[in-house]
Design an enzyme around this catalytic site. Structure first.
Site, PDB file in Angstrom:
ATOM      1  N   SER A 132       0.813  -1.213   0.000  1.00 58.62           N
ATOM      2  CA  SER A 132       0.000   0.000   0.000  1.00 58.62           C
ATOM      3  C   SER A 132       0.845   1.260   0.000  1.00 58.62           C
ATOM      4  CB  SER A 132      -0.918   0.009   1.235  1.00 58.62           C
ATOM      5  OG  SER A 132      -0.158  -0.109   2.422  1.00 58.62           O
ATOM      6  N   ASN A 204      -4.239   6.167  -0.734  1.00 59.07           N
ATOM      7  CA  ASN A 204      -3.630   6.434   0.572  1.00 59.07           C
ATOM      8  C   ASN A 204      -3.005   7.816   0.667  1.00 59.07           C
ATOM      9  OD1 ASN A 204      -4.273   4.170   2.114  1.00 59.07           O
ATOM     10  ND2 ASN A 204      -2.668   2.961   1.166  1.00 59.07           N
TER      11      ASN A 204
END
Length: 297
Positions: A132, A204
């Site tokens: 991520s 993110n």
């Protein structure tokens, strides 16, 4: 195009056999998703204990999906028949696509990609990371086939969230990116967005500062976790408040991604608040540990 397990001649470059490295929440979710879509899935884990817990996690999730009437019992049984587990990475040798889902540790991921490069026999095999936040280019550079490496970032729970981020590195071949996108969209039925290889990618980079801001509000006494979440759900029509979402993601994961973002950009909004750091140090990790900003049964 629907994947199949019948004994027909394989199309060159077609993904039919999928390998997953790691069987935590993300690895087990991706394995379940791919098996339900008809792929032959093999999951490699680091120990016999991880094999047992990972397999139980997949079985429990599929049973839950049957009880919720999202799938039928026959679909569950067919998916289970397509998933196998191993503690030996060499058993992924025949895979067309290998997806890495281990912990967010750059050194460990780079070392794993070097091993996968030597393990996968198909010269056209794709190596993907579910990271991520970490550099896809760094992982690709550890292999002898950097053009076939990319990021394939699923969101938790992978079985339910419709989005996958695709992240080519500086080296990724266009044809490989197209094959990966076909696997995600046609094969798995997901939606894909592409991002350049920068820490945080698309989602993110926007989400983490928002979550950290909510932690800082709790830390400074501006509002309780409950009131912050209630405000964002009722005032902004968010399906989940930021602190419940942080608990669901895992506070250790949030802390790790925030550190990676701060290391790369040195922007204060990415710096993990002291409260988050202390919670992680104390093993207060959110829903998976039974306690985060909320308590869980």
């Amino acid at each position: 195009m629907t994947p199949t397990t019948s004994h027909h001649e394989e199309a060159p470059g077609r993904v039919e056999r999928v390998g997953i490295v790691g069987c935590g929440l993300m690895g087990s979710g991706i394995a379940e998703l791919a098996a339900l879509a008809g792929y032959d899935v093999r999951v490699a884990v680091s120990s016999p204990r991880s094999l047992v817990t990972g397999r139980d996690r997949v079985f429990t999730s599929l049973d839950r999906a049957v009880r919720a009437e999202r799938i039928g019992a026959d679909e569950r049984d067919a998916a289970l028949s397509r998933i196998s587990f191993t503690t030996d990475l060499i058993d992924l040798a025949d895979r067309h696509l290998a997806i890495e889902t281990i912990a967010e540790d750059k050194t460990a991921k780079v070392e794993l990609f070097a091993l996968l490069d030597k393990t996968l026999e198909d010269p056209a095999a794709i190596l993907a990371s579910n990271t991520s936040s970490l550099s896809i280019t760094a992982m690709a550079s550890a292999t002898g086939r950097p053009g076939q490496v990319l990021g394939m970032h699923f969101f938790s729970p992978a079985q339910r969230i419709p989005l996958v981020e695709l992240i080519p590195s500086l080296h990724t071949d266009d044809a490989v990116l197209a094959r990966a996108e076909e696997f995600v969209t046609v094969g798995l039925g997901k939606q894909a967005v592409r991002s350049v290889d920068r820490t945080g990618f698309v989602v993110n980079a926007l989400l983490v500062p928002y979550l950290l801001a909510s932690v800082r509000m709790v830390e400074s006494g501006v509002a309780t976790a409950e009131n912050i979440d209630r405000g964002m759900v009722l005032g902004c029509s968010h399906p989940l408040g930021p602190l419940k979402l942080a608990d669901l993601i895992g506070l250790d994961v949030l802390h790790s991604v925030a550190r990676a973002l701060y290391d790369e950009f040195k922007e204060p909004l990415y710096a993990p608040p002291p409260l988050l750091t202390r919670m992680v140090e104390g093993g207060v990790l959110g829903k998976k540990s039974g306690r985060g900003f909320y308590r869980y049964a």
